[in-house]
Enzyme design. Sequence first.
Site, PDB file in Angstrom:
ATOM      1  NE  ARG A   1      -3.605  -2.457   0.002  1.00  0.00           N
ATOM      2  CZ  ARG A   1      -3.233  -3.528  -0.734  1.00  0.00           C
ATOM      3  NH1 ARG A   1      -2.165  -3.490  -1.522  1.00  0.00           N
ATOM      4  NH2 ARG A   1      -3.956  -4.621  -0.708  1.00  0.00           N
TER       5      ARG A   1
ATOM      6  CB  SER B   1      -9.130  -3.775   3.660  1.00  0.00           C
ATOM      7  OG  SER B   1      -9.457  -5.022   3.129  1.00  0.00           O
TER       8      SER B   1
ATOM      9  CD  GLU C   1      -5.910  -0.610   2.329  1.00  0.00           C
ATOM     10  OE1 GLU C   1      -5.667  -1.646   2.977  1.00  0.00           O
ATOM     11  OE2 GLU C   1      -6.362  -0.615   1.175  1.00  0.00           O
TER      12      GLU C   1
HETATM   13  C1  LIG Z   1     -15.753  -2.687  -1.949  1.00  0.00           C
HETATM   14  C2  LIG Z   1     -14.282  -2.299  -2.018  1.00  0.00           C
HETATM   15  C3  LIG Z   1     -13.327  -3.268  -2.260  1.00  0.00           C
HETATM   16  C4  LIG Z   1     -11.968  -2.926  -2.328  1.00  0.00           C
HETATM   17  N1  LIG Z   1     -11.052  -3.903  -2.577  1.00  0.00           N
HETATM   18  C5  LIG Z   1      -9.738  -3.586  -2.641  1.00  0.00           C
HETATM   19  C6  LIG Z   1      -8.759  -4.592  -2.891  1.00  0.00           C
HETATM   20  O1  LIG Z   1      -9.074  -5.767  -3.099  1.00  0.00           O
HETATM   21  N2  LIG Z   1      -7.461  -4.214  -2.936  1.00  0.00           N
HETATM   22  C7  LIG Z   1      -7.069  -2.925  -2.741  1.00  0.00           C
HETATM   23  O2  LIG Z   1      -5.856  -2.637  -2.796  1.00  0.00           O
HETATM   24  N3  LIG Z   1      -7.981  -1.948  -2.493  1.00  0.00           N
HETATM   25  C8  LIG Z   1      -9.303  -2.238  -2.440  1.00  0.00           C
HETATM   26  N4  LIG Z   1     -10.210  -1.249  -2.190  1.00  0.00           N
HETATM   27  C9  LIG Z   1      -9.757   0.131  -1.919  1.00  0.00           C
HETATM   28  C10 LIG Z   1      -9.666   1.037  -3.162  1.00  0.00           C
HETATM   29  O3  LIG Z   1     -10.580   0.637  -4.176  1.00  0.00           O
HETATM   30  C11 LIG Z   1      -8.251   1.100  -3.743  1.00  0.00           C
HETATM   31  O4  LIG Z   1      -7.328   1.609  -2.798  1.00  0.00           O
HETATM   32  C12 LIG Z   1      -8.178   1.967  -5.012  1.00  0.00           C
HETATM   33  O5  LIG Z   1      -6.960   1.757  -5.639  1.00  0.00           O
HETATM   34  C13 LIG Z   1      -8.346   3.467  -4.731  1.00  0.00           C
HETATM   35  O6  LIG Z   1      -8.487   4.130  -5.995  1.00  0.00           O
HETATM   36  P1  LIG Z   1      -9.379   5.464  -6.116  1.00  0.00           P
HETATM   37  O7  LIG Z   1      -9.279   5.941  -7.516  1.00  0.00           O
HETATM   38  O8  LIG Z   1     -10.753   5.217  -5.610  1.00  0.00           O
HETATM   39  O9  LIG Z   1      -8.583   6.439  -5.159  1.00  0.00           O
HETATM   40  P2  LIG Z   1      -9.168   7.566  -4.195  1.00  0.00           P
HETATM   41  O10 LIG Z   1      -9.870   6.915  -3.053  1.00  0.00           O
HETATM   42  O11 LIG Z   1      -9.934   8.562  -4.989  1.00  0.00           O
HETATM   43  O12 LIG Z   1      -7.814   8.224  -3.698  1.00  0.00           O
HETATM   44  C14 LIG Z   1      -6.888   7.488  -2.917  1.00  0.00           C
HETATM   45  C15 LIG Z   1      -5.608   8.328  -2.798  1.00  0.00           C
HETATM   46  O13 LIG Z   1      -4.982   8.411  -4.070  1.00  0.00           O
HETATM   47  C16 LIG Z   1      -4.813   9.775  -4.464  1.00  0.00           C
HETATM   48  N5  LIG Z   1      -5.001   9.823  -5.909  1.00  0.00           N
HETATM   49  C17 LIG Z   1      -6.079   9.419  -6.620  1.00  0.00           C
HETATM   50  N6  LIG Z   1      -5.857   9.562  -7.942  1.00  0.00           N
HETATM   51  C18 LIG Z   1      -4.598  10.066  -8.057  1.00  0.00           C
HETATM   52  C19 LIG Z   1      -3.772  10.450  -9.161  1.00  0.00           C
HETATM   53  N7  LIG Z   1      -4.181  10.343 -10.427  1.00  0.00           N
HETATM   54  N8  LIG Z   1      -2.520  10.942  -8.903  1.00  0.00           N
HETATM   55  C20 LIG Z   1      -2.064  11.073  -7.629  1.00  0.00           C
HETATM   56  N9  LIG Z   1      -2.809  10.753  -6.540  1.00  0.00           N
HETATM   57  C21 LIG Z   1      -4.065  10.235  -6.761  1.00  0.00           C
HETATM   58  C22 LIG Z   1      -5.841  10.545  -3.671  1.00  0.00           C
HETATM   59  O14 LIG Z   1      -5.432  11.896  -3.505  1.00  0.00           O
HETATM   60  C23 LIG Z   1      -5.856   9.772  -2.374  1.00  0.00           C
HETATM   61  O15 LIG Z   1      -4.775  10.179  -1.567  1.00  0.00           O
HETATM   62  C24 LIG Z   1     -11.574  -1.569  -2.143  1.00  0.00           C
HETATM   63  C25 LIG Z   1     -12.552  -0.589  -1.910  1.00  0.00           C
HETATM   64  C26 LIG Z   1     -13.889  -0.939  -1.854  1.00  0.00           C
HETATM   65  C27 LIG Z   1     -14.917   0.135  -1.628  1.00  0.00           C
END
Ligand SMILES: Cc1cc2nc3c(=O)[nH]c(=O)nc-3n(C[C@H](O)[C@H](O)[C@H](O)COP(=O)(O)OP(=O)(O)OC[C@H]3O[C@@H](n4cnc5c(N)ncnc54)[C@H](O)[C@@H]3O)c2cc1C
Length: 317
Positions: A189, A239, A309
């Site tokens: 992570r 998570s 996380e």
């Molecule tokens: C039901 C569910 C299941 C999930 N399962 C998993 C799993 O199996 N494995 C896992 O690892 N995660 C999981 N996640 C968590 C999440 O989906 C991941 O961490 C995902 O990668 C976050 O992406 P996001 O675009 O939604 O980021 P956001 O939540 O929008 O942002 C997360 C961080 O990244 C930054 N960010 C976003 N885009 C950029 C960019 N282009 N450049 C720089 N910084 C940026 C944001 O500023 C923030 O700090 C799950 C979440 C849910 C709701």
Amino acid sequence: MRAEFDEKLSQKLYQRLSGVLQPEQILANENMSAHTTFRVGGRADIFVEINHEHELGKVLGVLQEEGLTRLNEDFYLLGNGSNVLVSDDGIRGVVLHLSKAYSTIQVEGTSLVCEAGATLAAIAHKAYENSLTGFEFASGIPGSLGGAVVMNAGAYGGEMRHVVLRVRLMTLAGEIVEKSAEEMHFGYRHSLLKEEPLIVTQVTLSLAHGSQQEIREKMEELAARRREKQPLEYPSAGSTFKRPEGYFAAKLIEEAGLRGFAVGGAQVSEKHCGFVVNKGGATASDVRALMTQVQQRVQASAQVTIEPEVIMLGFEE
Ligand SMILES: Cc1cc2nc3c(=O)[nH]c(=O)nc-3n(C[C@H](O)[C@H](O)[C@H](O)COP(=O)(O)OP(=O)(O)OC[C@H]3O[C@@H](n4cnc5c(N)ncnc54)[C@H](O)[C@@H]3O)c2cc1C
């Protein structure tokens, strides 16, 4: 603080951003619960939809000129909002959002060249259509590619670091830099983005030729495992806590007797103790209070520290 931002800087920024974006790309007082998978959180003063890399550069230029120079302090960035908890007071200042339009995916041999706003689901589908294997692990993670690179998202034995070839990034000064996977400092992570204020604009993924049927079967199998184990019927951010070394957060939480433990509308999922879910009507304060209590109780019962996380946005420390 908010009044000052609203009355002066907010209006000026709105005006200046109107010079570089279409009016519909600049939203005032936008409800953040609509942009996060937890479905909680207050309003952001200015919410900006970014459709292209060149727009991002122009917007960063305006922010810099107006003195908003620090990412995650003066302004924020949101992908799909699936790993964040936004406070009930919302976010004072500007939130940049990589829009649905910022999501082209190009196939180049066994590589996919993807814009950062592309969802992992769309990329997995494109890989499947082109009989490319290696991305199945990410098909059920509800994030954008940018957010997944930041978090080095992973599941079922796969991680972003296994498939990322190159990352194109923008500095806050609007300069473009390219990094190899090695230079991204991927860890659990963790990535370079946790060390330096950079924005992911494009990612090249390296996949391999595979059997389309096997790719589909793998994705279906993983989706079924998710449906069986995870509380996908409730809003959450996945998570909630990181895996402490040598332990599993969900097991520690269960052993502390916290399955189903609730604060207001927030609950430790009865189906999967690693998830905090919004059972209905939860506030961000409920979620945060629940998380704090879970941390304290796990510390007391197992003497293990569990760290969130989920990324907190808009909270005063
Ligand atoms: C039901 C569910 C299941 C999930 N399962 C998993 C799993 O199996 N494995 C896992 O690892 N995660 C999981 N996640 C968590 C999440 O989906 C991941 O961490 C995902 O990668 C976050 O992406 P996001 O675009 O939604 O980021 P956001 O939540 O929008 O942002 C997360 C961080 O990244 C930054 N960010 C976003 N885009 C950029 C960019 N282009 N450049 C720089 N910084 C940026 C944001 O500023 C923030 O700090 C799950 C979440 C849910 C709701």
